[in-house]
Design a protein around this motif. Structure first.
Motif, PDB file in Angstrom:
ATOM      1  N   GLU A  80      22.961 -19.719   4.867  1.00  0.00           N
ATOM      2  CA  GLU A  80      23.537 -18.724   4.534  1.00  0.00           C
ATOM      3  C   GLU A  80      25.047 -18.361   6.425  1.00  0.00           C
ATOM      4  OE1 GLU A  80      21.964 -15.065   2.722  1.00  0.00           O
ATOM      5  OE2 GLU A  80      20.676 -16.202   1.713  1.00  0.00           O
ATOM      6  N   ASN A  81      24.406 -19.109   6.697  1.00  0.00           N
ATOM      7  CA  ASN A  81      25.280 -18.458   8.232  1.00  0.00           C
ATOM      8  C   ASN A  81      25.150 -16.632   8.594  1.00  0.00           C
ATOM      9  OD1 ASN A  81      27.295 -19.139   9.695  1.00  0.00           O
ATOM     10  ND2 ASN A  81      28.906 -18.527   9.092  1.00  0.00           N
ATOM     11  N   LYS A  82      23.953 -16.418   8.862  1.00  0.00           N
ATOM     12  CA  LYS A  82      23.736 -15.649   9.448  1.00  0.00           C
ATOM     13  C   LYS A  82      22.719 -15.038  10.226  1.00  0.00           C
ATOM     14  CE  LYS A  82      24.912 -12.953   4.051  1.00  0.00           C
ATOM     15  NZ  LYS A  82      23.859 -12.322   3.268  1.00  0.00           N
ATOM     16  N   PRO A  83      23.475 -14.885  11.328  1.00  0.00           N
ATOM     17  CA  PRO A  83      22.258 -15.455  12.659  1.00  0.00           C
ATOM     18  C   PRO A  83      21.435 -14.437  12.436  1.00  0.00           C
ATOM     19  CG  PRO A  83      24.653 -15.411  13.009  1.00  0.00           C
ATOM     20  CD  PRO A  83      24.748 -15.274  11.677  1.00  0.00           C
ATOM     21  N   HIS A  84      22.350 -13.093  12.202  1.00  0.00           N
ATOM     22  CA  HIS A  84      21.502 -11.903  12.808  1.00  0.00           C
ATOM     23  C   HIS A  84      21.460 -10.989  11.306  1.00  0.00           C
ATOM     24  CE1 HIS A  84      19.611  -9.421  15.875  1.00  0.00           C
ATOM     25  NE2 HIS A  84      20.560  -8.809  15.905  1.00  0.00           N
ATOM     26  N   ASN A  85      20.283 -11.147  10.732  1.00  0.00           N
ATOM     27  CA  ASN A  85      20.501 -10.213   9.290  1.00  0.00           C
ATOM     28  C   ASN A  85      19.475  -9.347   9.361  1.00  0.00           C
ATOM     29  OD1 ASN A  85      21.577 -10.025   6.300  1.00  0.00           O
ATOM     30  ND2 ASN A  85      18.989 -10.948   6.157  1.00  0.00           N
ATOM     31  N   LYS A  86      19.456  -7.698   8.932  1.00  0.00           N
ATOM     32  CA  LYS A  86      19.222  -6.891   9.477  1.00  0.00           C
ATOM     33  C   LYS A  86      18.410  -6.783   8.355  1.00  0.00           C
ATOM     34  CE  LYS A  86      18.128  -2.497  11.027  1.00  0.00           C
ATOM     35  NZ  LYS A  86      19.303  -1.001  11.295  1.00  0.00           N
ATOM     36  N   VAL A  87      16.891  -6.479   7.880  1.00  0.00           N
ATOM     37  CA  VAL A  87      16.030  -7.174   6.572  1.00  0.00           C
ATOM     38  C   VAL A  87      15.135  -5.431   7.060  1.00  0.00           C
ATOM     39  CG1 VAL A  87      13.680  -7.503   5.636  1.00  0.00           C
ATOM     40  CG2 VAL A  87      15.925  -8.798   6.514  1.00  0.00           C
ATOM     41  N   VAL A  88      15.301  -4.132   5.755  1.00  0.00           N
ATOM     42  CA  VAL A  88      14.818  -3.111   5.881  1.00  0.00           C
ATOM     43  C   VAL A  88      13.908  -2.937   5.117  1.00  0.00           C
ATOM     44  CG1 VAL A  88      14.397  -0.669   5.822  1.00  0.00           C
ATOM     45  CG2 VAL A  88      16.725  -1.823   6.858  1.00  0.00           C
ATOM     46  N   GLY A  89      12.678  -3.069   4.571  1.00  0.00           N
ATOM     47  CA  GLY A  89      11.577  -2.567   4.226  1.00  0.00           C
ATOM     48  C   GLY A  89      10.918  -1.895   3.722  1.00  0.00           C
ATOM     49  N   THR A  90      10.876  -0.686   2.279  1.00  0.00           N
ATOM     50  CA  THR A  90      10.361   0.353   2.520  1.00  0.00           C
ATOM     51  C   THR A  90       9.515   1.129   1.683  1.00  0.00           C
ATOM     52  OG1 THR A  90      12.084   1.196   0.719  1.00  0.00           O
ATOM     53  CG2 THR A  90      13.013   1.628   3.671  1.00  0.00           C
ATOM     54  N   THR A  91       8.533   2.050   1.776  1.00  0.00           N
ATOM     55  CA  THR A  91       7.720   2.963   0.600  1.00  0.00           C
ATOM     56  C   THR A  91       7.527   3.733   0.478  1.00  0.00           C
ATOM     57  OG1 THR A  91       5.970   2.282  -0.409  1.00  0.00           O
ATOM     58  CG2 THR A  91       5.829   1.929   2.704  1.00  0.00           C
ATOM     59  N   HIS A  92       7.533   4.873   0.072  1.00  0.00           N
ATOM     60  CA  HIS A  92       7.197   6.176  -0.234  1.00  0.00           C
ATOM     61  C   HIS A  92       5.035   6.416  -0.012  1.00  0.00           C
ATOM     62  CE1 HIS A  92      11.123   7.771  -1.257  1.00  0.00           C
ATOM     63  NE2 HIS A  92      11.187   6.527  -1.978  1.00  0.00           N
ATOM     64  N   THR A  93       4.584   4.937  -0.830  1.00  0.00           N
ATOM     65  CA  THR A  93       3.676   5.455  -0.903  1.00  0.00           C
ATOM     66  C   THR A  93       2.374   5.676   0.291  1.00  0.00           C
ATOM     67  OG1 THR A  93       3.322   3.760  -2.551  1.00  0.00           O
ATOM     68  CG2 THR A  93       1.242   4.583  -1.568  1.00  0.00           C
ATOM     69  N   VAL A  94       2.686   7.037   1.007  1.00  0.00           N
ATOM     70  CA  VAL A  94       2.065   6.825   2.000  1.00  0.00           C
ATOM     71  C   VAL A  94       1.257   7.852   2.059  1.00  0.00           C
ATOM     72  CG1 VAL A  94       2.877   8.372   4.843  1.00  0.00           C
ATOM     73  CG2 VAL A  94       4.294   6.430   3.585  1.00  0.00           C
ATOM     74  N   GLN A  95      -0.373   8.038   2.465  1.00  0.00           N
ATOM     75  CA  GLN A  95      -1.241   9.182   2.633  1.00  0.00           C
ATOM     76  C   GLN A  95      -1.404   9.910   3.927  1.00  0.00           C
ATOM     77  OE1 GLN A  95      -2.300  10.597  -0.208  1.00  0.00           O
ATOM     78  NE2 GLN A  95      -0.891   9.239  -1.073  1.00  0.00           N
ATOM     79  N   GLY A  96      -2.206  11.277   4.311  1.00  0.00           N
ATOM     80  CA  GLY A  96      -2.254  11.450   5.202  1.00  0.00           C
ATOM     81  C   GLY A  96      -2.139  12.656   5.851  1.00  0.00           C
ATOM     82  N   SER A  97      -2.653  13.348   6.883  1.00  0.00           N
ATOM     83  CA  SER A  97      -2.331  14.699   7.653  1.00  0.00           C
ATOM     84  C   SER A  97      -3.155  14.503   8.758  1.00  0.00           C
ATOM     85  CB  SER A  97      -3.904  15.173   7.005  1.00  0.00           C
ATOM     86  OG  SER A  97      -4.993  14.898   7.195  1.00  0.00           O
ATOM     87  N   PHE A  98      -2.443  15.753   9.217  1.00  0.00           N
ATOM     88  CA  PHE A  98      -2.275  15.898  11.123  1.00  0.00           C
ATOM     89  C   PHE A  98      -2.736  17.375  10.849  1.00  0.00           C
ATOM     90  CE2 PHE A  98       2.419  15.715   9.681  1.00  0.00           C
ATOM     91  CZ  PHE A  98       2.318  16.551  10.126  1.00  0.00           C
ATOM     92  N   GLY A  99      -3.049  18.305  12.470  1.00  0.00           N
ATOM     93  CA  GLY A  99      -3.500  19.542  12.387  1.00  0.00           C
ATOM     94  C   GLY A  99      -2.334  19.571  13.725  1.00  0.00           C
ATOM     95  N   VAL A 100      -1.952  20.706  13.438  1.00  0.00           N
ATOM     96  CA  VAL A 100      -1.058  21.151  14.487  1.00  0.00           C
ATOM     97  C   VAL A 100      -0.939  22.738  14.798  1.00  0.00           C
ATOM     98  CG1 VAL A 100       1.316  22.392  14.717  1.00  0.00           C
ATOM     99  CG2 VAL A 100       1.087  20.006  13.624  1.00  0.00           C
ATOM    100  N   ARG A 101      -1.039  23.257  16.626  1.00  0.00           N
ATOM    101  CA  ARG A 101      -0.869  24.276  16.944  1.00  0.00           C
ATOM    102  C   ARG A 101       0.509  25.260  17.410  1.00  0.00           C
ATOM    103  NH1 ARG A 101      -4.571  25.198  21.806  1.00  0.00           N
ATOM    104  NH2 ARG A 101      -3.331  24.922  23.003  1.00  0.00           N
TER     105      ARG A 101
END
Length: 237
Positions: A80-101
């Motif tokens: 396709e003559n695209k030598p520097h094609n940027k690919v972005v993949g995303t998801t909202h399936t993120v779980q987790g927690s952290f503590g803050v003071r």
């Protein structure tokens, strides 16, 4: 004589095609080798000594529908003559927690974030299927997990709504391997909600992942940028 001339012409055409095809294959192989140079994996960061009990931490939980984990990588689509094609993949399936003071001095700890790699999507379902089957092998390694070890660059004091910029260092595990990762983080705490972004750069081969390469005509680079734009809320709020 005429037939002989036709045969000679056909032979010449075949030779030219062979040279062009051979040159193309040499070029694509050279490109594949050049963009995917060997990289030395950092290995996991070691935690030594006896962990210290930290008092005054508030626990914040990731809000998945307001959080996006993503990767971006460059690929060469030769046909396709695209030598520097940027690919972005995303998801909202993120779980987790952290503590803050925040008082008397800011502190972040006990972070564990997990991303479901099976749900990553780009602008091409065909690419997504290929990456998940052949590179990430998500049937065997469905998740990426980051566990924090320490932070650097937090301010000496903090006021509600203040934007901060710091580094969060820990262990990133994916594809069955664990390596040290340093995330560049920007964010703020407003009341019971924390919003921000965290970004790091990794190399696929450090995690035993072979950069996708479809017959040397669609070649992914080894270096990948990982980002998470997140919202987290204090538990019980």
């Amino acid at each position: 004589m005429k037939r002989k001339s036709i045969i000679v012409a056909v032979v010449l055409v075949v030779v030219v095609i062979a040279v062009l095809v051979g040159g193309f294959l040499v070029y694509t192989q050279h490109f594949a080798n050049s963009v995917n140079q060997p990289h030395q994996a950092a290995g996991p960061i070691s935690v030594t000594g006896t962990p210290t009990t930290i008092s005054g931490l508030r626990t914040f939980q990731i809000v998945p529908d307001q959080t996006t984990a993503s990767y971006s990588v460059y690929e060469n689509l030769i046909i396709e003559n695209k030598p520097h094609n940027k690919v972005v993949g995303t998801t909202h399936t993120v779980q987790g927690s952290f503590g803050v003071r925040t008082d008397p001095s800011p502190l972040i700890g006990n972070m564990k974030i997990t991303v479901d790699l099976r749900t990553l999507q780009t602008d091409s379902p065909r690419r997504d299927n290929y990456v998940q089957r052949n590179a990430l092998q998500t049937d065997q390694y469905p998740y990426a997990t980051f566990v924090s070890v320490l932070s650097q660059g937090l301010p000496a004091s903090y006021s509600d709504g203040q934007n901060v910029h710091f580094k969060l260092i820990g262990n990133l595990t994916m594809h069955g391997k664990t390596n040290r990762a340093t995330f560049d983080v920007q964010g703020k705490l407003s009341g019971n909600t924390i919003t921000g972004t965290a970004t790091t750069t990794i190399y696929m081969t450090d995690f035993g992942i072979q950069p996708p390469n479809l017959a040397n005509i669609a070649i992914s680079e080894n270096q990948v940028t990982l980002s998470i734009t997140f919202t987290a809320r204090a538990t019980g709020s």
